[in-house]
Design an enzyme around this catalytic site. Structure first.
Site: not given
Ligand code: 8YV
Length: 328
Positions: A159-161, A181, A242-243, A272, A290, A292
């Site tokens: 995607g974008r990232i 996907r 990502a997650r 987390e 976290h 990023g």
């Molecule tokens: C944010 C992130 O800092 O935007 C997202 O999905 O994972 C993070 O980079 C965080 O979610 C802020 O709610």
């Protein structure tokens, strides 16, 4: 008669400039001490607000949404990922959900690239040795890492990232591979000289570095299961900005301990702020909390997006960043 301002609860402390504008535009309730709200506090909030502004640290599940009053029409998330919000339960109640895409793409891609460079080149390990006063001086065979240039980078989620990571990777001489996907357009594939793998399993078995850049959805939970992680080559590195839920963290720890992969760079974790304590003692792993998208500019831009989403919604229009479905 002037319209009554909507009641907006912001669950965490945001940049001053954003909070000030929130106060000017809305009947905003801010979180001055930045303590995360528990589920009872979230339930109480959704019971009275018109708009909720949560972040990744708030679990807006079906139980919390069951306590929402009819007044709650918009959840304007501060962040791009919305896996902490039960989207189906929100849709059932006719609640619109928005997020903050685009503005954190470059920052998150920078952090991903930083990990892609830092883990194979052993940056954190070298720094730890120096700080501990254990550096005995230069040696031709000491602290050798793996060369980045010429290696294969496999991106999960283009995607974008993911595509911003691919652009950076190209600049460092990596050849770009991806699993998504849907296959991306011909032009983007040509620009990135990217190779598409319909089969994630096949891609995993051939890459030197894997970067996880897909959202966490029911379809991507433990996408990197133990079985899939075992497909990685022993010299492969894994990076996740990502997650945490996309990777079976326990299985990853097992593989790292057994030396079945070369190392990992992690910015996100399954539960987390907790993380598997066994990771803390591994030299071939870089662990970040976290961060990023954690730039001053990014946080301000995210806030601007939230303000625009709320104001547009209140003015009776469709907010620009409505979350419509799964992006992976
Ligand atoms: C944010 C992130 O800092 O935007 C997202 O999905 O994972 C993070 O980079 C965080 O979610 C802020 O709610």
């Amino acid at each position: 008669m002037p319209k009554k301002k909507p009641l907006v609860v912001v669950t965490r402390k945001l940049p001053h400039v954003i909070e000030t504008r929130m106060m000017e535009l809305f009947d905003a309730r801010l979180n001055l001490n930045d303590e995360p709200m528990n589920s009872a506090q979230l339930s109480a909030a959704v019971g009275e607000v018109d708009v909720l502004v949560p972040t990744v640290t708030d679990r807006i599940d079906a139980a919390v949404l069951a306590d929402a009053s009819r007044k709650l029409r918009l959840i304007a998330n501060y962040g791009t990922g919305v896996d902490h919000i039960d989207l189906a339960a929100a849709a059932e109640r006719g609640i619109t959900v928005t997020n903050t895409p685009d503005v954190l793409t470059e920052d998150t891609a920078d952090m991903t690239m930083a990990l892609i460079l830092a883990v194979p080149r052993r940056l954190a390990e070298g720094e730890r040795i120096l700080r501990a006063g254990e550096w005995k001086g230069w040696s031709p065979t000491w602290m050798l890492g793996q060369r980045i240039s010429g290696k294969r980078l496999g991106i999960i989620g283009m995607g974008r990232i993911g595509s911003a990571v691919a652009r950076r990777g190209r600049g460092f001489g990596l050849s770009i591979h991806y699993h998504n996907r849907r296959r991306v357009g011909h032009e983007m594939e040509a620009e990135l000289e990217a190779t598409y793998w319909e089969s994630l399993d096949q891609m995993l078995a051939r890459m030197d570095i894997i970067s996880v850049n897909c959202p966490h959805t029911p379809a991507t939970y433990h996408l990197l299961s133990e079985r899939r992680l075992k497909l990685l080559q022993p010299q492969a590195y894994l990076v996740n900005t990502a997650r945490g839920e996309v990777i079976d963290e326990n299985a990853l720890v097992g593989l790292l301990e057994a030396g079945e992969i070369a190392g990992a760079g992690l910015d996100v974790y399954e539960s987390e702020p907790a993380l598997n304590a066994r990771l803390l003692n591994m030299d071939n792993v870089i662990l970040l909390p976290h961060m990023g998208s954690a730039t001053i500019e990014g946080r301000r831009d995210m806030g601007e997006k939230v303000l625009i989403n709320i104001q547009t919604f209140i003015d009776g229009h469709k907010p620009p960043d409505r979350v419509l479905g799964e992006a992976f």
